[in-house]
Design a protein around this motif. Structure first.
Motif, PDB file in Angstrom:
ATOM      1  N   MET A 142      -4.593  -8.056   2.751  1.00 39.49           N
ATOM      2  CA  MET A 142      -5.565  -8.020   4.152  1.00 39.49           C
ATOM      3  C   MET A 142      -6.898  -6.788   3.650  1.00 39.49           C
ATOM      4  N   ASP A 143      -6.362  -5.711   2.708  1.00 36.24           N
ATOM      5  CA  ASP A 143      -7.343  -4.860   2.343  1.00 36.24           C
ATOM      6  C   ASP A 143      -8.415  -5.476   1.414  1.00 36.24           C
ATOM      7  N   GLN A 144      -7.767  -6.376   0.470  1.00 39.91           N
ATOM      8  CA  GLN A 144      -8.830  -7.304  -0.507  1.00 39.91           C
ATOM      9  C   GLN A 144      -9.650  -8.023   0.148  1.00 39.91           C
ATOM     10  N   ASP A 145      -8.997  -8.892   1.286  1.00 42.97           N
ATOM     11  CA  ASP A 145     -10.005  -9.662   2.105  1.00 42.97           C
ATOM     12  C   ASP A 145     -10.968  -8.763   2.614  1.00 42.97           C
ATOM     13  N   ARG A 146     -10.823  -7.639   3.275  1.00 40.75           N
ATOM     14  CA  ARG A 146     -11.816  -6.873   3.981  1.00 40.75           C
ATOM     15  C   ARG A 146     -13.097  -6.180   3.044  1.00 40.75           C
ATOM     16  N   GLU A 147     -12.357  -5.994   1.910  1.00 35.51           N
ATOM     17  CA  GLU A 147     -13.288  -5.521   0.661  1.00 35.51           C
ATOM     18  C   GLU A 147     -14.102  -6.644   0.317  1.00 35.51           C
ATOM     19  N   GLN A 148     -13.597  -7.834   0.305  1.00 31.51           N
ATOM     20  CA  GLN A 148     -14.514  -9.012  -0.444  1.00 31.51           C
ATOM     21  C   GLN A 148     -15.393  -9.365   0.815  1.00 31.51           C
ATOM     22  N   ARG A 149     -14.984  -9.228   2.095  1.00 30.69           N
ATOM     23  CA  ARG A 149     -16.005  -9.743   3.231  1.00 30.69           C
ATOM     24  C   ARG A 149     -17.014  -8.580   3.407  1.00 30.69           C
ATOM     25  N   THR A 150     -17.030  -7.315   3.057  1.00 34.58           N
ATOM     26  CA  THR A 150     -18.080  -6.431   3.241  1.00 34.58           C
ATOM     27  C   THR A 150     -18.938  -6.630   2.173  1.00 34.58           C
ATOM     28  N   HIS A 189      -3.817  -4.009  -4.081  1.00 35.97           N
ATOM     29  CA  HIS A 189      -3.763  -3.619  -2.745  1.00 35.97           C
ATOM     30  C   HIS A 189      -3.195  -4.659  -1.842  1.00 35.97           C
ATOM     31  N   CYS A 190      -3.126  -4.622  -0.696  1.00 38.22           N
ATOM     32  CA  CYS A 190      -2.580  -5.376   0.251  1.00 38.22           C
ATOM     33  C   CYS A 190      -3.811  -6.525   0.373  1.00 38.22           C
ATOM     34  N   HIS A 207       0.709  -1.268   0.022  1.00 33.33           N
ATOM     35  CA  HIS A 207      -0.164   0.016  -0.025  1.00 33.33           C
ATOM     36  C   HIS A 207       0.828   1.190  -0.141  1.00 33.33           C
TER      37      HIS A 207
END
Length: 70
Positions: free
Chosen positions: A51-59, A48-49, A37
């Protein structure tokens, strides 16, 4: 056995010296950040990082629609 330890210590010391050359000889020398990032080129490509990609997919978006596979 002592020779191997001495050679290993010498190799590690030389490696540390090479790593510190930038820090010692440049004014305000420091290592650049290795995080995705913080990289301008990666941001321009939209990478993206993880962790950011995972957060985007989970929301979930409130406008998203559940799809069914037939």
């Amino acid at each position: 056995m002592v020779e191997i330890i001495a050679i290993s210590t010498l190799i590690i010391a030389i490696s540390m010296a090479f790593l510190c050359i930038k820090l010692v000889f440049r004014k305000n020398g420091r290592f650049s950040s290795q995080h995705i990032h913080d990289s301008k080129a990666m941001r321009e490509r939209g990478i993206h990082c993880v962790m950011d990609q995972d957060r985007e997919q989970r929301t979930r978006s409130r406008l998203s629609i559940n799809e069914r596979n037939n």
